[in-house]
Design a protein around this motif. Sequence first.
Motif, PDB file in Angstrom:
ATOM      1  N   LEU A 104     119.198  57.819  39.233  1.00  0.00           N
ATOM      2  CA  LEU A 104     118.408  57.624  40.452  1.00  0.00           C
ATOM      3  C   LEU A 104     117.478  56.442  40.190  1.00  0.00           C
ATOM      4  O   LEU A 104     116.531  56.551  39.407  1.00  0.00           O
ATOM      5  CB  LEU A 104     117.623  58.889  40.795  1.00  0.00           C
ATOM      6  CG  LEU A 104     116.866  58.879  42.122  1.00  0.00           C
ATOM      7  CD1 LEU A 104     117.831  58.713  43.293  1.00  0.00           C
ATOM      8  CD2 LEU A 104     116.062  60.165  42.281  1.00  0.00           C
ATOM      9  N   MET A 105     117.756  55.300  40.831  1.00  0.00           N
ATOM     10  CA  MET A 105     117.097  54.048  40.510  1.00  0.00           C
ATOM     11  C   MET A 105     116.458  53.407  41.740  1.00  0.00           C
ATOM     12  O   MET A 105     116.888  53.650  42.874  1.00  0.00           O
ATOM     13  CB  MET A 105     118.116  53.055  39.922  1.00  0.00           C
ATOM     14  CG  MET A 105     118.762  53.500  38.635  1.00  0.00           C
ATOM     15  SD  MET A 105     117.617  53.313  37.254  1.00  0.00           S
ATOM     16  CE  MET A 105     118.513  54.186  35.967  1.00  0.00           C
ATOM     17  N   VAL A 106     115.469  52.561  41.486  1.00  0.00           N
ATOM     18  CA  VAL A 106     114.941  51.638  42.491  1.00  0.00           C
ATOM     19  C   VAL A 106     115.314  50.237  42.018  1.00  0.00           C
ATOM     20  O   VAL A 106     114.900  49.812  40.928  1.00  0.00           O
ATOM     21  CB  VAL A 106     113.421  51.775  42.655  1.00  0.00           C
ATOM     22  CG1 VAL A 106     112.911  50.721  43.636  1.00  0.00           C
ATOM     23  CG2 VAL A 106     113.055  53.171  43.133  1.00  0.00           C
ATOM     24  N   ASN A 107     116.114  49.520  42.831  1.00  0.00           N
ATOM     25  CA  ASN A 107     116.704  48.265  42.392  1.00  0.00           C
ATOM     26  C   ASN A 107     116.425  47.114  43.355  1.00  0.00           C
ATOM     27  O   ASN A 107     116.993  47.085  44.456  1.00  0.00           O
ATOM     28  CB  ASN A 107     118.222  48.405  42.253  1.00  0.00           C
ATOM     29  CG  ASN A 107     118.625  49.258  41.082  1.00  0.00           C
ATOM     30  OD1 ASN A 107     117.990  49.223  40.043  1.00  0.00           O
ATOM     31  ND2 ASN A 107     119.689  50.035  41.246  1.00  0.00           N
ATOM     32  N   PRO A 108     115.579  46.171  43.006  1.00  0.00           N
ATOM     33  CA  PRO A 108     115.541  44.903  43.741  1.00  0.00           C
ATOM     34  C   PRO A 108     116.856  44.150  43.527  1.00  0.00           C
ATOM     35  O   PRO A 108     117.504  44.295  42.480  1.00  0.00           O
ATOM     36  CB  PRO A 108     114.371  44.153  43.111  1.00  0.00           C
ATOM     37  CG  PRO A 108     113.592  45.192  42.373  1.00  0.00           C
ATOM     38  CD  PRO A 108     114.576  46.224  41.941  1.00  0.00           C
ATOM     39  N   ARG A 109     117.251  43.366  44.534  1.00  0.00           N
ATOM     40  CA  ARG A 109     118.477  42.580  44.416  1.00  0.00           C
ATOM     41  C   ARG A 109     118.233  41.173  44.932  1.00  0.00           C
ATOM     42  O   ARG A 109     117.610  40.982  45.979  1.00  0.00           O
ATOM     43  CB  ARG A 109     119.618  43.228  45.194  1.00  0.00           C
ATOM     44  CG  ARG A 109     120.944  42.538  44.955  1.00  0.00           C
ATOM     45  CD  ARG A 109     122.089  43.338  45.473  1.00  0.00           C
ATOM     46  NE  ARG A 109     122.338  43.102  46.881  1.00  0.00           N
ATOM     47  CZ  ARG A 109     123.472  43.444  47.491  1.00  0.00           C
ATOM     48  NH1 ARG A 109     124.402  44.084  46.813  1.00  0.00           N
ATOM     49  NH2 ARG A 109     123.639  43.185  48.751  1.00  0.00           N
ATOM     50  N   VAL A 110     118.715  40.182  44.195  1.00  0.00           N
ATOM     51  CA  VAL A 110     118.556  38.782  44.567  1.00  0.00           C
ATOM     52  C   VAL A 110     119.938  38.153  44.683  1.00  0.00           C
ATOM     53  O   VAL A 110     120.737  38.210  43.742  1.00  0.00           O
ATOM     54  CB  VAL A 110     117.719  38.021  43.515  1.00  0.00           C
ATOM     55  CG1 VAL A 110     117.596  36.549  43.899  1.00  0.00           C
ATOM     56  CG2 VAL A 110     116.338  38.659  43.376  1.00  0.00           C
ATOM     57  N   GLY A 111     120.221  37.575  45.843  1.00  0.00           N
ATOM     58  CA  GLY A 111     121.495  36.913  46.062  1.00  0.00           C
ATOM     59  C   GLY A 111     121.393  35.411  45.848  1.00  0.00           C
ATOM     60  O   GLY A 111     120.307  34.835  45.838  1.00  0.00           O
ATOM     61  N   PHE A 121     125.242  38.061  43.413  1.00  0.00           N
ATOM     62  CA  PHE A 121     123.953  38.750  43.374  1.00  0.00           C
ATOM     63  C   PHE A 121     123.700  39.289  41.974  1.00  0.00           C
ATOM     64  O   PHE A 121     124.624  39.576  41.216  1.00  0.00           O
ATOM     65  CB  PHE A 121     123.886  39.885  44.406  1.00  0.00           C
ATOM     66  CG  PHE A 121     124.840  41.020  44.155  1.00  0.00           C
ATOM     67  CD1 PHE A 121     124.481  42.092  43.336  1.00  0.00           C
ATOM     68  CD2 PHE A 121     126.101  41.039  44.737  1.00  0.00           C
ATOM     69  CE1 PHE A 121     125.352  43.142  43.099  1.00  0.00           C
ATOM     70  CE2 PHE A 121     126.978  42.084  44.507  1.00  0.00           C
ATOM     71  CZ  PHE A 121     126.601  43.141  43.695  1.00  0.00           C
ATOM     72  N   VAL A 122     122.415  39.401  41.656  1.00  0.00           N
ATOM     73  CA  VAL A 122     121.985  40.077  40.443  1.00  0.00           C
ATOM     74  C   VAL A 122     121.042  41.196  40.861  1.00  0.00           C
ATOM     75  O   VAL A 122     120.314  41.077  41.856  1.00  0.00           O
ATOM     76  CB  VAL A 122     121.282  39.125  39.454  1.00  0.00           C
ATOM     77  CG1 VAL A 122     122.271  38.125  38.895  1.00  0.00           C
ATOM     78  CG2 VAL A 122     120.119  38.409  40.115  1.00  0.00           C
ATOM     79  N   THR A 123     121.082  42.290  40.130  1.00  0.00           N
ATOM     80  CA  THR A 123     120.257  43.442  40.473  1.00  0.00           C
ATOM     81  C   THR A 123     119.815  44.144  39.199  1.00  0.00           C
ATOM     82  O   THR A 123     120.475  44.061  38.157  1.00  0.00           O
ATOM     83  CB  THR A 123     121.026  44.422  41.381  1.00  0.00           C
ATOM     84  OG1 THR A 123     120.158  45.484  41.781  1.00  0.00           O
ATOM     85  CG2 THR A 123     122.241  44.992  40.680  1.00  0.00           C
ATOM     86  N   GLY A 124     118.716  44.812  39.277  1.00  0.00           N
ATOM     87  CA  GLY A 124     118.224  45.561  38.132  1.00  0.00           C
ATOM     88  C   GLY A 124     116.989  46.345  38.526  1.00  0.00           C
ATOM     89  O   GLY A 124     116.309  46.003  39.498  1.00  0.00           O
ATOM     90  N   GLY A 125     116.724  47.411  37.827  1.00  0.00           N
ATOM     91  CA  GLY A 125     115.566  48.222  38.166  1.00  0.00           C
ATOM     92  C   GLY A 125     115.330  49.306  37.146  1.00  0.00           C
ATOM     93  O   GLY A 125     115.776  49.220  35.994  1.00  0.00           O
TER      94      GLY A 125
END
Length: 222
Positions: A104-111, A121-125
Motif C-alpha cells: 500500500l503505497m503513495v507514489n508521485p509520478r513524473v512523465g 514515466f518514473v515513479t516511486g514512493g
Amino acid sequence: GRVIMVFKLLKWSVVAVVVGSVMMARPVRAQAGWTVEFSGGTATPVADIGSRLSSGWGLDVGAGYQFNRWISVLGDFGWSGMAVPDHVLQEFSAPDGHGRIVTLMVNPRVGFPLTRHLQGFVTGGAGWIHRGVTLTAPGVQYIDSFDPFYGDFGPQAIPSDQIISSTSRNAFGGDLGGGIDLPMTAIGADLLLGVRYYRGPTAPRVTAMLPVTVGIRWVSKG
C-alpha cells in the motif's frame, strides 16, 4: 538469472506494445483530472527471499490526481501471490505452501516525452509492505449438509487444506520504477507497461520483489 529474465521479458513486451499499438495511438496532450489505473503481470521475488519464494502473478490498483501533462500522485494497492519452492517445503516437511506480498503505497509520478505518441514515466514512493507465507497439508473438513434425495441431514466430508504453519512480516518500505504510457484512441484510455522494485526491511529477511506489469489508465476531464 531471474532479474535478467525479467528485463528480457520487459524488453520484448515494450517492442510488442509499441509495434502493435502505434497505429491506434493519439498524440499526447495535457489533461488534468482524477485518474484510475489497473494492471497485472509477473512478480519476481529478489534479494533475501529470492530463493524462498517462486515467481508468481500480481495485480495492482491505483487512484489519484493528475495535475498536468507530466505530474500526478496516486495511492497504490498491490497484491502478488507466489508459490513456495520444493526445497523450502522439504526443509519444513510440508506438502504445499504459498506466499503473498501486499503493498500500500503513495507514489508521485513524473512523465517525460519519448515520441509524439509515446511518453515515459518514473515513479516511486513509500508505504506499507506485508509478506506472508502459509504452509499447508491436504485434509478433510466436515460440514453439516442436507441431502434432498435421501432426506438426510448430517456431516459431509469435503477436501480442504490444513494450515501447518503461517508467518507474516510487516514493514515501512518503498518502491521505485518506470515505464511507458501509450494513449489509445480506440479505448479512450492509456496503455501502461512498467517495471517496479519494492523493498521493505522486514526481519530476518528483507522483502523485495520486481513486478513487470501491463495495464490501463483513465483520466477524467477535469
